[in-house]
Design a protein around this motif. Structure first.
Motif, PDB file in Angstrom:
ATOM      1  N   LEU A 122       0.645  -1.116  -0.008  1.00 16.00           N
ATOM      2  CA  LEU A 122       0.074   0.120   0.118  1.00 16.00           C
ATOM      3  C   LEU A 122       0.992   1.242  -0.052  1.00 16.00           C
ATOM      4  O   LEU A 122       0.567   2.269  -0.488  1.00 16.00           O
ATOM      5  CB  LEU A 122      -0.924   0.027   1.188  1.00 16.00           C
ATOM      6  CG  LEU A 122      -2.200  -1.069   1.033  1.00 16.00           C
ATOM      7  CD1 LEU A 122      -2.807  -1.231   2.226  1.00 16.00           C
ATOM      8  CD2 LEU A 122      -3.137  -0.378  -0.105  1.00 16.00           C
ATOM      9  N   TYR A 152       0.380   1.632  -4.244  1.00 14.77           N
ATOM     10  CA  TYR A 152      -1.188   1.918  -3.625  1.00 14.77           C
ATOM     11  C   TYR A 152      -2.227   1.519  -4.534  1.00 14.77           C
ATOM     12  O   TYR A 152      -3.342   0.833  -4.338  1.00 14.77           O
ATOM     13  CB  TYR A 152      -1.224   3.109  -3.340  1.00 14.77           C
ATOM     14  CG  TYR A 152      -2.524   3.796  -2.606  1.00 14.77           C
ATOM     15  CD1 TYR A 152      -3.017   3.264  -1.377  1.00 14.77           C
ATOM     16  CD2 TYR A 152      -3.486   4.211  -3.315  1.00 14.77           C
ATOM     17  CE1 TYR A 152      -4.031   3.398  -0.843  1.00 14.77           C
ATOM     18  CE2 TYR A 152      -4.795   4.427  -2.913  1.00 14.77           C
ATOM     19  CZ  TYR A 152      -5.001   4.061  -1.553  1.00 14.77           C
ATOM     20  OH  TYR A 152      -6.437   4.236  -1.054  1.00 14.77           O
ATOM     21  N   SER A 169      -0.930  -0.175   7.792  1.00 14.63           N
ATOM     22  CA  SER A 169      -0.799   1.117   7.089  1.00 14.63           C
ATOM     23  C   SER A 169      -1.075   2.211   7.624  1.00 14.63           C
ATOM     24  O   SER A 169      -0.602   3.368   7.489  1.00 14.63           O
ATOM     25  CB  SER A 169      -1.762   0.839   5.995  1.00 14.63           C
ATOM     26  OG  SER A 169      -1.507  -0.178   5.175  1.00 14.63           O
ATOM     27  N   ILE A 192       2.269   6.490   4.259  1.00 14.24           N
ATOM     28  CA  ILE A 192       0.744   6.521   3.686  1.00 14.24           C
ATOM     29  C   ILE A 192       0.352   7.832   4.142  1.00 14.24           C
ATOM     30  O   ILE A 192       0.365   8.400   5.175  1.00 14.24           O
ATOM     31  CB  ILE A 192       0.034   5.266   4.369  1.00 14.24           C
ATOM     32  CG1 ILE A 192       0.573   3.895   4.262  1.00 14.24           C
ATOM     33  CG2 ILE A 192      -1.391   5.536   3.919  1.00 14.24           C
ATOM     34  CD1 ILE A 192       0.585   3.222   2.804  1.00 14.24           C
ATOM     35  N   HIS A 247      -5.117   8.628   2.219  1.00 16.59           N
ATOM     36  CA  HIS A 247      -5.151   7.154   2.135  1.00 16.59           C
ATOM     37  C   HIS A 247      -5.783   6.458   3.342  1.00 16.59           C
ATOM     38  O   HIS A 247      -6.330   5.650   3.390  1.00 16.59           O
ATOM     39  CB  HIS A 247      -3.982   6.701   1.579  1.00 16.59           C
ATOM     40  CG  HIS A 247      -3.641   6.978   0.108  1.00 16.59           C
ATOM     41  ND1 HIS A 247      -2.536   6.797  -0.730  1.00 16.59           N
ATOM     42  CD2 HIS A 247      -4.589   7.421  -0.855  1.00 16.59           C
ATOM     43  CE1 HIS A 247      -2.767   7.075  -1.831  1.00 16.59           C
ATOM     44  NE2 HIS A 247      -3.959   7.622  -2.048  1.00 16.59           N
TER      45      HIS A 247
END
Length: 228
Positions: A177, A181, A205, A211, A215
């Motif tokens: 991720l 992503y 995450s 991140i 997100h």
């Protein structure tokens, strides 16, 4: 090998052994000498090539620190064919997450095609640490310029109830991720992962500095509840 065991025991600290045992609960306390990682690395670096080879040929080892030393020796290997032979000999004896995560030499970035063959072979087993090591390598070597979405299938096809496999899958997806992503979010959105792995991937995450806030907020909406 008595010589190497003597070197390890010279650095023994029973209180540290108690501490590291708590972090590695799959092993009984009797298998911990209590030697700190920097000391094990130093011993590995000071061994002659003859002593290293003799030591890694003597399997299985008894102590956790001996297995860690073995892992550090493999981590410094520069010859791919030699590493491949020795890792296949050692993996059946790996019995803890810490040793498992120490065996990736830098030279593997030049041998990704060959490594992928080994990964696919190990993924066909039900050995906890062959599975964990395979997923670790997919995370370390195949989430950047060599990434392909088909590698997600390799990870998703792993069926194991072992904690140390499941947490590695979660770690893999949290890293995916961060690095890939647009591809990884499709796996999370599909909710096809094991519920525990799905939620743990999201948790890791959200805790990651790699991140974005946008997100993270979206990932929070994708957590699976009991009825999901």
């Amino acid at each position: 090998m008595d010589k190497i065991l003597k070197l390890l025991k010279e650095k023994q600290d029973n209180s540290y052994g108690d501490f590291i045992h708590k972090l590695t609960p799959t092993l009984s306390r009797e298998y911990f000498l209590g030697v700190r990682v920097p000391d094990i690395r130093k011993i590995a670096g000071n061994l002659s090539e003859i002593d290293k080879q003799q030591f890694i040929n003597e399997l299985p080892h008894k102590y956790y620190e001996e297995n860690m030393l073995h892992g550090f020796i493999l981590q410094k290997e520069k010859d791919y064919d030699k590493w491949a032979k020795e890792i296949n000999e050692f993996l059946p004896y790996v019995d803890n997450w810490a040793t498992n995560d120490t065996m990736t030499p830098k030279m593997l970035v030049k041998h990704k095609k060959e490594v992928l063959v080994e990964i696919k072979k190990w993924l066909k087993t039900n050995h906890t640490y062959k599975l964990r090591f395979s997923i670790l390598l997919l995370m370390q070597l195949f989430l950047d310029e060599d990434f392909k979405e088909e590698y997600f299938d390799l990870v998703n096809n792993v069926k194991s109830n072992e904690y140390y496999v499941k947490i590695m899958v979660a770690w893999y997806y949290a890293t995916a991720l961060a690095k890939q992503y647009d591809s990884a979010i499709k796996v999370i959105e599909s909710k096809k992962l094991d519920k525990w792995i799905h939620n743990k991937s999201i948790q890791k995450s959200i805790e990651s500095s790699r991140i974005s806030l946008e997100h993270k907020n979206y990932l929070k909406t994708l957590k699976m509840k009991s009825a999901d």
